[in-house]
Design an enzyme around this catalytic site. Structure first.
Site, PDB file in Angstrom:
ATOM      1  N   SER A  36      53.644 -54.296-109.188  1.00 14.17           N
ATOM      2  CA  SER A  36      52.939 -54.963-108.098  1.00 14.17           C
ATOM      3  C   SER A  36      52.911 -54.065-106.856  1.00 14.17           C
ATOM      4  O   SER A  36      52.382 -52.950-106.919  1.00 14.17           O
ATOM      5  CB  SER A  36      53.591 -56.325-107.822  1.00 14.17           C
TER       6      SER A  36
ATOM      7  N   GLU B 131      44.484 -61.667-114.254  1.00 15.70           N
ATOM      8  CA  GLU B 131      45.093 -61.659-112.917  1.00 15.70           C
ATOM      9  C   GLU B 131      44.122 -61.132-111.861  1.00 15.70           C
ATOM     10  O   GLU B 131      43.183 -60.397-112.163  1.00 15.70           O
ATOM     11  CB  GLU B 131      46.380 -60.848-112.913  1.00 15.70           C
TER      12      GLU B 131
ATOM     13  N   HIS C 299      50.968 -62.342-113.783  1.00 20.32           N
ATOM     14  CA  HIS C 299      51.263 -61.123-113.027  1.00 20.32           C
ATOM     15  C   HIS C 299      52.700 -60.655-113.298  1.00 20.32           C
ATOM     16  O   HIS C 299      53.642 -61.433-113.208  1.00 20.32           O
ATOM     17  CB  HIS C 299      51.071 -61.426-111.542  1.00 20.32           C
TER      18      HIS C 299
END
Length: 299
Positions: free
Chosen positions: A144, A237, A267
């Site tokens: 991320s 996502e 995610h």
């Protein structure tokens, strides 16, 4: 998709996504991520976790190859998360790859705005070099926001001419100018992240910093003579296009890029190791990539 992944995705969409949409700031996000780490994220047995110089956390599980390491940057939207929240996944990655994993406890916003996180992650690389590691003996990676940091650090290292053996990212955040169409296209299929959360995060993280600066948006970085890169992402996502565009950007510079997509996954599903088989399978793929990349640099 396994029934376990389908169940976890449904639970996150039903429970976690509404909570994130009502998140009232970084402090609330940190508490929530710490709670998730304590209640949900599983640790492998016989995991070793210790601190060394420069506030670097080290994770080892099983027998590890000496003189080799993974330098990992945790996710959390630049406002939450820590090496501790990712302990379970990093321990499993160490076990599967037979490598120690080093994770810096980089500064978070709003206490430290961009490019503070990038500076701390680059300093962690420099610290490993000062400890005697060679660039060819280190793999860099992250998830991320941490995946974006891995790509930003990779750009800097490419331009320095001190390449790691390889780099990987899980669902990286690479564009704070928010040009990725999947931010809207996948807002309903996304299991965890509300699309509107990104605009609020950008204001906190950037606080006037240029959103197109490669230190925060590595999609605008340059990658001369780049090492091999692996990027894993989900097709449902909101960050799908960040991953796809990052792959295209790296290939523009001649990089060998491997893309691995997981249909319908939430995610950073890799954090769900021990709950869903897809998480373990993805970590095994990263472990193989790390081993193969290190083997190539020895030739």
């Amino acid at each position: 998709m396994s029934w376990q992944l389908e169940f976890m995705s449904a639970q996150q969409r039903l429970l976690l996504k509404p909570l994130l949409s009502k998140c009232d700031g970084p402090m609330s996000a940190r508490k929530g991520m710490d709670l998730m780490a304590g209640l949900v994220f599983r640790h492998p047995p016989l995991l070793r976790h210790y601190l060394r110089d420069q506030n670097l956390h080290w994770f080892a599980c099983g027998r590890c190859k000496p003189g080799k390491a993974i330098l990992y940057f945790h996710g959390g939207g630049y406002v939450a998360g820590s090496p501790e929240t990712h302990t379970g996944m990093l321990g499993r990655l160490s076990q599967l790859s037979e490598l120690e994993v080093c994770a810096p406890d980089y500064r978070l916003a709003p206490e430290a705005i961009a490019p503070a996180a990038f500076e701390d992650c680059l300093a962690a690389w420099d610290a490993l070099m000062a400890q005697g590691f060679a660039p060819k003996d280190v793999i860099i990676g992250g998830d991320s926001a941490g995946g974006g940091l891995a790509m930003a650090v990779l750009s800097e290292l490419c331009n320095r001419g001190t390449l790691p053996a390889g780099a990987f990212a899980f669902s990286p955040v690479v564009d704070f100018t928010m040009q990725s169409e999947s931010l809207q296209r996948n807002k309903d299929s996304e299991a965890i992240l509300p699309s509107e959360l990104f605009e609020a995060l950008a204001d906190i993280i950037l606080a006037g910093f240029d959103a197109s600066d490669p230190r925060i948006s590595p999609i605008f970085g340059t990658f001369p003579e780049c090492c091999p890169v692996l990027i894993q992402y989900s097709d449902s996502e909101i960050l799908q296009d960040d991953a796809l565009r990052m792959c295209d950007r790296l290939r523009d510079f001649g990089a060998r890029v491997e893309m691995q997509v997981e249909a319908g996954a939430p995610h950073v599903w890799q954090l769900l190791d021990g709950w869903v088989p897809e998480a373990r399978a993805s970590l095994k793929q990263v472990a193989k990539f790390a081993q193969d990349s290190l083997a190539e640099t020895r030739r």
